[in-house]
Scaffold this motif. Structure first.
Motif, PDB file in Angstrom:
ATOM      1  N   GLU A 246       0.823  -1.211   0.000  1.00 23.97           N
ATOM      2  CA  GLU A 246       0.000   0.000   0.000  1.00 23.97           C
ATOM      3  C   GLU A 246       0.854   1.256   0.000  1.00 23.97           C
ATOM      4  OE1 GLU A 246      -2.777  -0.093   3.199  1.00 23.97           O
ATOM      5  OE2 GLU A 246      -3.800  -1.905   2.505  1.00 23.97           O
ATOM      6  N   GLY A 368      -9.731  -3.921   5.526  1.00 26.38           N
ATOM      7  CA  GLY A 368      -8.492  -3.370   5.006  1.00 26.38           C
ATOM      8  C   GLY A 368      -7.348  -3.455   6.007  1.00 26.38           C
ATOM      9  N   THR A 369      -6.135  -3.231   5.510  1.00 22.86           N
ATOM     10  CA  THR A 369      -4.924  -3.396   6.321  1.00 22.86           C
ATOM     11  C   THR A 369      -4.881  -2.419   7.484  1.00 22.86           C
ATOM     12  OG1 THR A 369      -3.731  -4.117   4.348  1.00 22.86           O
ATOM     13  CG2 THR A 369      -2.416  -3.441   6.241  1.00 22.86           C
TER      14      THR A 369
END
Length: 420
Positions: A246, A368-369
């Motif tokens: 990301e 999500g991360t």
């Protein structure tokens, strides 16, 4: 750093040196086995992952049984015999690597055997510590042991990878065999006293008695529960590759994996102050909150180095928590229960990270991360605060006044006086 245990205890110096040597050799095998499996299966992720699956059950079963035999038999002999067994497993890997067509099944079988032998050995190693270190130096000994581990975790994997690439799998396994032989020579020189003749035999009943003893002491249960909560909610190494992607810096995932060890190493080197702390339960609580808060803070950091700094801070907090938990264990658990409780400890700090990565992956899939990382850290803080409120005996533990610590200190002083 308080080096008192190294200065004052010959047996601790031998165990410390053996651990340093064995750690390097063990990392050689930890790096070589998945790489060799990847090569033999032409890059199968499933085949590599199944190596850890094959190791899990022997690790759990042998960890509990290793605690029972550590309280029933001569711990020094258990350590020596399992060290020989571990050496033999690496010899098998070396011979397999030298074959024209190395066998995949050998990696699975030997991996399971090695995990089982290591788990049999570890409770005896850990329960031997209070026998070779003075009662007032147990915190310093825990910090030194953590320093040894963290230094090895930073240096050994990189060196191991280079050795495997430059010299091949057989050479890497061969060097590991040499480290085991050197380690055996040091362990042979340890002169720790054997178990008393009236020690209970290893049995299911003995295991149950150990569990009952642990459950009956809320201060001990607090150390296990806080550690498990911290790992389940905030351990997130499974997210590091996604986090690096990301940020557009996939090569940074190596930094993220090493950050915790770097922070732990710094905390170990500057750990002299921990010997002056007596409220170890509160110390565990504060350190665990720091671990969760640092992980949550990493979730909002926009840069690689900001995330690295937060993960290093988390590693430092985890190291301090580990030192205080180890001090509570070593200062209060009677010698006749030490092995079985070490087996329970082994389960708590090996299952936690596995469950933590499963939790991180599931929450990452859902939100999500960054969500998984931040929410996990905040959940960790909340869980630790709740446990501190629910377990006052753990939170208020004081080594100067706790009945178990006072009793164990008096027993050891009487034993030392009888020897002199």
């Amino acid at each position: 750093m308080d080096l008192g245990p190294l200065r004052d205890s010959r047996d601790f110096r031998l165990l410390f040196g053996s651990g340093m040597i064995t750690m390097f050799g063990t990392f050689l095998t930890l790096v070589a086995v998945p790489l060799q499996m990847k090569e033999l299966t032409h890059g199968s992720y499933l085949a590599v992952g199944l190596v850890s699956v094959a190791e899990f059950v022997p690790m759990v079963v042998c960890g509990l049984w290793g605690g029972a035999i550590a309280d029933a038999l001569d711990r020094r002999k258990i350590i020596l015999y399992t060290e020989v067994g571990l050496c033999v497993t690496v010899v098998a890997l070396m011979v397999n690597a030298m074959l024209p067509e190395p066998q995949i099944w050998v990696l699975y079988v030997v991996g399971a055997l090695s995990a089982g032998l290591g788990s049999l050995q570890r409770p005896s190693l850990e329960s031997l510590m209070p026998r070779v270190v003075r009662h007032d130096q147990l915190t310093a000994a825990a910090a030194l042991t953590s320093f040894r581990w963290n230094l090895g975790a930073i240096v050994a994997p990189g060196l191991s990878g280079l050795i495997v690439i430059w010299f091949g799998f057989a050479a890497a396994y061969g060097i590991n065999v040499a480290t085991f032989l050197f380690s055996l020579a040091l362990l042979w020189l340890v002169k720790a006293p054997p178990q008393s003749e009236d020690a209970p035999p290893a049995s299911i009943r003995a295991l149950v008695e150990g569990v009952r003893y642990a459950v009956g002491r809320t201060d001990l249960m607090g150390t296990y529960l806080v550690d498990i909560a911290a790992m389940v909610f905030a351990f997130s190494t499974a997210l590091y590759p996604f986090l690096a992607d990301e940020l557009g810096v996939p090569e940074a995932q190596g930094l993220f994996f090493s950050a915790s060890a770097v922070g732990s190493l710094i905390a170990s080197v500057t750990s002299g102050w921990t010997s002056h702390v007596h409220r170890h339960g509160l110390g565990v609580v504060v350190a665990a909150i720091g671990w969760g808060a640092a992980v949550a803070l990493a979730a909002v950091m926009p840069t690689v180095w900001g995330i690295f700094a937060c993960l290093a801070l988390a590693g430092a907090a985890d190291m301090i928590s580990g030192v205080f938990r180890s001090t509570i264990w070593n200062q209060t658990i009677p010698d006749e229960f030490r092995g079985r409780l070490a087996g329970i400890e082994l389960l708590s700090y090996t299952s936690g990270p596995m469950l933590g990565n499963a939790r991180a992956s599931l929450m990452g899939q859902l939100g999500g991360t960054r969500f998984s990382l931040g929410a996990g850290g905040l959940l960790c803080v909340g869980a630790v605060v709740a446990m501190a409120g629910l377990l006052p005996r753990f939170r208020d533990y004081d080594a100067r006044t706790d009945e178990h610590a006072v009793r164990e200190r008096a027993r050891r002083e009487a034993h030392a006086g009888a020897e002199t």
